[in-house]
Design a protein around this motif. Structure first.
Motif, short mmCIF file in Angstrom:
data_model
loop_
_atom_site.label_atom_id
_atom_site.label_comp_id
_atom_site.label_asym_id
_atom_site.label_seq_id
_atom_site.Cartn_x
_atom_site.Cartn_y
_atom_site.Cartn_z
N UNK A 57 0.89 -1.32 -0.01
CA UNK A 57 -0.01 -0.09 -0.04
C UNK A 57 0.69 1.34 0.08
N UNK A 58 2.06 1.13 0.41
CA UNK A 58 3.14 2.26 0.38
C UNK A 58 4.43 1.70 -0.13
N UNK A 59 5.48 2.61 -0.77
CA UNK A 59 6.79 2.46 -0.94
C UNK A 59 7.44 2.36 0.34
N UNK A 60 7.05 3.02 1.25
CA UNK A 60 7.78 3.49 2.48
C UNK A 60 7.66 2.68 3.79
N UNK A 61 8.02 2.77 4.68
CA UNK A 61 7.72 2.19 6.16
C UNK A 61 8.36 0.73 6.08
N UNK A 62 9.37 0.38 5.43
CA UNK A 62 9.84 -1.02 5.38
C UNK A 62 11.22 -1.16 5.92
N UNK A 83 8.66 -8.26 -5.96
CA UNK A 83 8.75 -6.83 -6.06
C UNK A 83 7.60 -6.54 -7.09
N UNK A 84 7.27 -5.12 -7.09
CA UNK A 84 6.20 -4.61 -7.86
C UNK A 84 6.75 -3.43 -9.00
N UNK A 85 6.29 -3.49 -10.26
CA UNK A 85 6.92 -2.60 -11.20
C UNK A 85 5.99 -1.46 -11.11
N UNK A 86 5.03 -1.23 -10.16
CA UNK A 86 4.29 0.00 -10.23
C UNK A 86 5.01 1.27 -9.35
N UNK A 87 6.11 0.69 -8.69
CA UNK A 87 6.73 1.80 -7.67
C UNK A 87 8.13 2.09 -8.24
N UNK A 88 8.83 3.09 -8.12
CA UNK A 88 10.26 3.30 -8.31
C UNK A 88 11.04 3.15 -7.21
N UNK A 89 12.30 2.90 -7.49
CA UNK A 89 13.52 2.84 -6.38
C UNK A 89 13.35 1.39 -5.78
N UNK A 90 14.36 1.01 -5.09
CA UNK A 90 14.56 -0.21 -4.65
C UNK A 90 15.30 -0.53 -3.15
N UNK A 129 19.29 -4.57 -10.35
CA UNK A 129 19.86 -5.55 -9.57
C UNK A 129 18.90 -6.36 -8.51
N UNK A 130 17.75 -5.64 -8.14
CA UNK A 130 16.82 -6.11 -7.38
C UNK A 130 15.43 -6.42 -7.97
N UNK A 131 15.67 -7.68 -8.43
CA UNK A 131 14.50 -8.39 -9.02
C UNK A 131 14.20 -9.74 -8.23
N UNK A 132 13.02 -10.55 -8.31
CA UNK A 132 12.58 -11.68 -7.61
C UNK A 132 13.75 -12.69 -7.99
N UNK A 133 14.37 -13.24 -6.80
CA UNK A 133 15.24 -14.13 -6.96
C UNK A 133 17.03 -13.65 -7.15
N UNK A 134 17.01 -12.35 -7.36
CA UNK A 134 18.39 -11.84 -7.13
C UNK A 134 18.88 -11.78 -5.93
N UNK A 178 10.73 -3.01 -4.33
CA UNK A 178 11.03 -4.16 -3.49
C UNK A 178 10.09 -4.26 -2.38
N UNK A 179 9.23 -5.56 -2.12
CA UNK A 179 8.33 -5.71 -1.14
C UNK A 179 8.48 -6.86 -0.27
N UNK A 180 9.34 -7.79 -0.48
CA UNK A 180 9.83 -8.71 0.49
C UNK A 180 11.30 -9.30 -0.04
#
Length: 279
Positions: A57-62, A83-90, A129-134, A178-180
């Motif tokens: 729900x947010x790109x922050x607070x992680x 990860x999600x492609x809807x957000x920028x930054x990693x 460099x931050x894609x699922x499995x990397x 990046x979400x997980x």
């Protein structure tokens, strides 16, 4: 040193002792997981505290921290799980000289923490460099330089003002796309040995054969290892994995595979191989 500073140092060292490994291996760095009580408000921990997921729900607070202080030259390995492609930054990775419990958590590590005090340092990883499995390795060296190494082997470093003579905690900001992430463990080499983090937080001694059995073994991995070898190879081919050519145990992903299983493959370390055999 004032009495107040001495007391704080004593508390820090007490915190270190709480997380000492109980498997009694000379080359163990101790268990490695995320701090269970100090993390961003959108973070959920799972898999024994080794997997951290941020609500999208947010790109922050992680923000998350290691549950124990880490050592100089202890290389932490981290895998992006989602990860999600809807957000920028990693992802941002780094270290802190401050007890996690004493940190007032902002919404972001950079610039909120890193610009507010020299007791925090973080590196921003490139989105590519931050894609699922990397996987990413990061560590602090004896010159207080923060190093990172990406899946393709590219290394980079940046100087920091961290005090390497005091306790240091790993700090990870699960930011942007990046979400997980999953903590895969850590290792530290010297001239004689390679020290590794312990794959389990809890160990239970088996009274019959005096061996250690790990109760938090991943059930899916165990199920996969107990399948006929032809089926395992077929699944490995279909998923594009190379499980049996791995340098690490296919269960804990930190120790070296050194035990021959009944299937004829040496793909698990001794503690987890014993667990597989006894199930």
């Amino acid at each position: 040193m004032t009495a107040k500073k001495k007391e704080k140092q004593r508390q820090m060292m007490t915190n270190v002792s709480v997380h000492r490994c109980v498997c009694h291996k000379r080359t163990s760095l101790g268990p490695l997981s995320f701090h269970s009580n100090v993390n961003g408000r959108l973070i959920t921990l799972s898999d024994g505290g080794r997997r951290a997921t941020r609500d999208e729900s947010s790109f922050r607070h992680g923000l998350v921290f290691s549950a124990r202080p880490v050592q100089i030259q202890e290389k932490l390995r981290l895998r992006v799980e989602r990860s999600t492609k809807n957000l920028h930054g990693s992802l941002r990775v780094g270290f802190a000289n401050v007890l996690p419990e004493e940190t007032t958590l902002p919404s972001m590590a950079v610039p909120d923490l890193t610009n507010s005090s020299s007791l925090y340092a973080a590196a921003i990883l490139h989105e590519d460099t931050c894609y699922p499995g990397s996987e990413t390795e990061f560590w602090i060296d004896r010159y207080a330089r923060l190093w990172t190494r990406s899946s393709d082997g590219t290394k980079s470093f940046q100087p920091t003002a961290l005090n390497i003579h005091g306790p240091i905690w790993a700090m990870i900001d699960i930011y942007g796309q990046t979400s997980a992430v999953m903590l895969l463990g850590s290792k530290k080499k010297d001239r004689l040995y390679t020290y590794r983090s312990c794959p389990a937080l809890k160990h239970n001694k088996h009274t019959d054969d005096n061996n250690y059995i790990y109760k938090d073994i991943n059930k899916e991995t165990l199920k996969r290892l107990n399948k006929p070898m032809s089926m395992q190879i077929h699944e490995s081919y279909n998923t594009g994995t190379e499980a049996f050519d791995s340098e690490d145990c296919v269960v804990c992903r930190s120790e070296k595979p050194n035990t021959l299983l009944s299937c004829g493959h040496k793909c698990a370390c001794t503690p987890f191989a014993m667990k597989i055999i006894l199930v």
